[in-house]
Design a protein around this motif. Sequence first.
Motif, PDB file in Angstrom:
ATOM      1  N   SER A 117       0.257   8.309  -2.787  1.00 38.66           N
ATOM      2  CA  SER A 117       0.275   8.022  -4.184  1.00 38.66           C
ATOM      3  C   SER A 117       0.931   6.789  -5.214  1.00 38.66           C
ATOM      4  N   PRO A 118       0.838   5.583  -3.585  1.00 36.31           N
ATOM      5  CA  PRO A 118       1.903   4.475  -4.405  1.00 36.31           C
ATOM      6  C   PRO A 118       1.645   4.347  -5.882  1.00 36.31           C
ATOM      7  N   LEU A 119       2.149   3.100  -6.239  1.00 32.36           N
ATOM      8  CA  LEU A 119       1.865   2.890  -7.582  1.00 32.36           C
ATOM      9  C   LEU A 119       1.119   2.010  -7.886  1.00 32.36           C
ATOM     10  N   PRO A 120      -0.042   1.518  -8.979  1.00 35.32           N
ATOM     11  CA  PRO A 120      -0.893   1.206  -9.122  1.00 35.32           C
ATOM     12  C   PRO A 120      -0.376  -0.915  -9.443  1.00 35.32           C
ATOM     13  N   PRO A 121      -1.010  -1.773  -8.793  1.00 39.03           N
ATOM     14  CA  PRO A 121      -0.741  -3.240  -9.525  1.00 39.03           C
ATOM     15  C   PRO A 121      -0.710  -3.336 -11.215  1.00 39.03           C
ATOM     16  N   GLN A 263       6.673  -6.361 -12.497  1.00 37.98           N
ATOM     17  CA  GLN A 263       5.660  -7.408 -12.354  1.00 37.98           C
ATOM     18  C   GLN A 263       6.181  -7.372 -10.566  1.00 37.98           C
ATOM     19  N   LEU A 264       7.163  -7.201 -10.547  1.00 38.22           N
ATOM     20  CA  LEU A 264       8.030  -7.408  -8.680  1.00 38.22           C
ATOM     21  C   LEU A 264       7.224  -6.627  -8.251  1.00 38.22           C
ATOM     22  N   VAL A 265       7.377  -4.826  -8.925  1.00 40.55           N
ATOM     23  CA  VAL A 265       6.772  -4.070  -8.289  1.00 40.55           C
ATOM     24  C   VAL A 265       5.486  -4.113  -8.016  1.00 40.55           C
ATOM     25  N   THR A 266       4.458  -4.849  -8.614  1.00 40.45           N
ATOM     26  CA  THR A 266       2.839  -5.020  -8.661  1.00 40.45           C
ATOM     27  C   THR A 266       2.929  -4.887  -6.782  1.00 40.45           C
ATOM     28  N   LYS A 267       1.307  -4.288  -6.554  1.00 37.46           N
ATOM     29  CA  LYS A 267       1.648  -3.770  -4.635  1.00 37.46           C
ATOM     30  C   LYS A 267       0.124  -4.286  -4.514  1.00 37.46           C
ATOM     31  N   ALA A 268       0.698  -4.668  -2.913  1.00 40.12           N
ATOM     32  CA  ALA A 268      -0.817  -6.146  -2.687  1.00 40.12           C
ATOM     33  C   ALA A 268      -1.088  -4.882  -2.028  1.00 40.12           C
ATOM     34  N   ALA A 269      -2.722  -4.062  -1.689  1.00 41.31           N
ATOM     35  CA  ALA A 269      -3.207  -3.750  -1.032  1.00 41.31           C
ATOM     36  C   ALA A 269      -3.887  -4.301   0.802  1.00 41.31           C
ATOM     37  N   ASP A 356      -6.850  -2.515  -7.055  1.00 43.28           N
ATOM     38  CA  ASP A 356      -8.037  -2.253  -7.544  1.00 43.28           C
ATOM     39  C   ASP A 356      -9.218  -3.656  -7.600  1.00 43.28           C
ATOM     40  N   ASP A 357      -8.522  -3.648  -5.941  1.00 40.74           N
ATOM     41  CA  ASP A 357      -9.167  -5.284  -5.594  1.00 40.74           C
ATOM     42  C   ASP A 357      -9.992  -6.694  -6.483  1.00 40.74           C
ATOM     43  N   GLN A 358      -8.583  -6.516  -7.760  1.00 45.57           N
ATOM     44  CA  GLN A 358      -7.860  -7.820  -8.105  1.00 45.57           C
ATOM     45  C   GLN A 358      -7.030  -8.598  -7.228  1.00 45.57           C
ATOM     46  N   GLU A 359      -8.229  -9.885  -7.624  1.00 47.61           N
ATOM     47  CA  GLU A 359      -6.886 -10.972  -6.630  1.00 47.61           C
ATOM     48  C   GLU A 359      -5.095 -10.916  -7.303  1.00 47.61           C
ATOM     49  N   ILE A 360      -4.557 -11.776  -6.918  1.00 44.50           N
ATOM     50  CA  ILE A 360      -3.134 -11.107  -7.128  1.00 44.50           C
ATOM     51  C   ILE A 360      -2.343 -12.723  -6.747  1.00 44.50           C
ATOM     52  N   ILE A 361      -2.655 -13.152  -6.173  1.00 40.34           N
ATOM     53  CA  ILE A 361      -1.799 -14.200  -6.211  1.00 40.34           C
ATOM     54  C   ILE A 361      -3.314 -15.269  -4.731  1.00 40.34           C
ATOM     55  N   ALA A 362      -3.157 -16.085  -4.538  1.00 40.51           N
ATOM     56  CA  ALA A 362      -4.268 -17.106  -4.019  1.00 40.51           C
ATOM     57  C   ALA A 362      -3.539 -18.482  -3.083  1.00 40.51           C
ATOM     58  N   PHE A 363      -3.743 -19.012  -2.347  1.00 38.14           N
ATOM     59  CA  PHE A 363      -3.529 -20.455  -2.103  1.00 38.14           C
ATOM     60  C   PHE A 363      -4.929 -20.631  -1.300  1.00 38.14           C
ATOM     61  N   TYR A 489      -8.576   5.021  -0.054  1.00 38.62           N
ATOM     62  CA  TYR A 489      -7.533   5.085  -0.523  1.00 38.62           C
ATOM     63  C   TYR A 489      -7.064   4.674  -2.316  1.00 38.62           C
ATOM     64  N   VAL A 490      -6.821   5.163  -3.213  1.00 36.18           N
ATOM     65  CA  VAL A 490      -6.701   4.683  -4.691  1.00 36.18           C
ATOM     66  C   VAL A 490      -5.466   5.275  -5.408  1.00 36.18           C
ATOM     67  N   SER A 491      -4.813   4.126  -5.996  1.00 38.03           N
ATOM     68  CA  SER A 491      -3.640   4.642  -6.238  1.00 38.03           C
ATOM     69  C   SER A 491      -3.557   5.275  -7.894  1.00 38.03           C
ATOM     70  N   GLN A 492      -2.648   6.572  -7.496  1.00 35.23           N
ATOM     71  CA  GLN A 492      -2.859   7.954  -8.941  1.00 35.23           C
ATOM     72  C   GLN A 492      -1.675   7.518  -9.890  1.00 35.23           C
ATOM     73  N   ASP A 493      -0.719   6.750  -9.963  1.00 36.04           N
ATOM     74  CA  ASP A 493       0.588   7.103 -10.266  1.00 36.04           C
ATOM     75  C   ASP A 493       0.250   5.703 -11.180  1.00 36.04           C
ATOM     76  N   GLU A 494       0.065   5.944 -12.558  1.00 34.29           N
ATOM     77  CA  GLU A 494      -0.337   4.889 -13.834  1.00 34.29           C
ATOM     78  C   GLU A 494       1.086   4.761 -15.067  1.00 34.29           C
TER      79      GLU A 494
END
Length: 594
Positions: A117-121, A263-269, A356-363, A489-494
């Motif tokens: 259960s990693p933390l959610p973005p 913001q820093l603990v936002t997780k990339a999947a 959540d399949d949402q884009e976090i950062i792009a180049f 896999y779905v993160s559960q800790d919100e």
Amino acid sequence: MGVIHKLKQEVVQFIVQKKKDLPQVSCRKMADFVHTAFELNLSKSAINNILQRSTLSSPVGRRPQDPGRKESVVQQGVKAKSFKIPDQKKILGGQSPKRDCPPPGFPPVPPLQPSKSPLPPVAQSQRKFSVKRASSLQPKEGLSPKGDSPPKLPKTLYDHMGSIFLKAAEWEISDGPLLGKILKDHLPAGFSQQELEQAGEVLLFLQVFGIKRLEDFIHYTKDGLWAINGLKTKIPFFKINDLARFLNTVSGVRAQLQIHISQLVTKAAYIKVVFKAGNCLWVDALGAGLSSAKRKGPNFSSINQITTTMINQWLMPREPLILGAVQDGQSLYHLAAGFANDTNRKLHKIMAFGYDDQEIIAFDSFIDTKRSFLVGLWPSQEFYQQLFGSQDFVYKKNFEMTDGHKQVAYDEMTVKIKDPVGELHPISLRAVGFEMPGNQPQMGVILTNMSDKEMTAAGLISAYVQRWPCFQESKSLQNFLQPNVSEEYVSQDENISNDLSEANDLHIALNYLNRYGQEAFFPSAYGDLDLSSMTSIFYNIAGYLQCTKELVKVELIMPREDYPYQNDLALAVRKVNERNISDFQGRKLFLSCL
């Protein structure tokens, strides 16, 4: 007497309180306490004058001997016995009996389930990134082919070296000291930016070292607190005290701290790479693997760590891309074609996504240059059989790693990777097969687009071992290669911040680091333990710390032979080594257990 009036009242109060707490302390020792706390040089007579005014002064002269004290064994005519340190005590002094210790990166760990259960973005806002530069393309110290071995550094045993797990979490999520970044626009009077960052780091870690009240700081006489924060000299108490008071006067610090760390603990999947021809490939968040389809499993990376990787290995390549495994020929072909920088197959866009399949950062801006990569392939994989069939490597060549533990046999050949569509010419890659003997021999292949002139076979193996020291036994690689977790896999800790809102500012930051470290390094069973419990089990473990220009090496000492958490500690050590963490100076972190 005039000296007393020139002293700050807090110094006088400090001396009086210290005398009440330690009635037997001498004026000479009290002067040492004052110097440590306030960087003031007071004479014994000045100390005594203050104590006399407070009616706390002891009679002048030597203290009388305790009338109830027994005569010494010498006075009694008995020959004193020589003192022998018990073996159990020797363990804490770095003199433990010799044990069969595995080589660095290979602690004996039974299979354990990864955290579930990693933390959610958290919603990503605009922020600037400061990228840690890679030092070179060559393997770093201790893991390169044997030649001129790096000099052995002196060892010093420090308390609470287990707190390196919290420091590793901070290094992974942030590109600089947490409090220093928050307060960079609110520099306290009397502080330089460097002093602010150093004092902030010490202040942040006080609780882990058992300093729950600021006034208890003066009683801490060990060196682990300074060593874990990279300090060669101690910071005086008045600096720590001034910063703590300053934090209470700056409005909005708690809000800024919570926003910044969330913001820093936002997780990339995972990472998605798009080429100009429209082809795509997916890369595991930790770089554990490459595939032609999205694979979202338990592995995650911080936004800071994955951004650094994307810039250093994809956008402005300063180091080769080193991936744990490749899943199929299609993704390998697209990677090789894109890294060759062919006109029609160049990189177009690279994106990081959350759970959540949402884009976090792009180049979408890439330097026009050839890129280098190394990817692993294992005999147990289906693609290995497809690529090599009945071909066998003949391990006639060998070299020894500089740590003296690994004698590696190897061979190499050239393989051709076909275009999955069949429209383009095959791409030739160099394949280096290796065998590393041991109780469970390691056998694998490294596929690369680097020539022998760019890096020798021994150098390739060493670079791969440095990045993936546990080979296919790596939990990160297992997470990537197991298809049953790839899409489910779905993160559960919100609610990471909800149960921390009542803590003070520093406890908020420390609890974030603790929570992130639990998710990233430890088995899921530890996910519900608070900071105090984690400290009593892991963070208070003593150990050795050695630093060079390239490496931060920490050797943790098992507290005792029957320590019940040996396997979990060894697993945490392995997972830290697999995450490719560097400190704020860009030095690679490497842990081991003794």
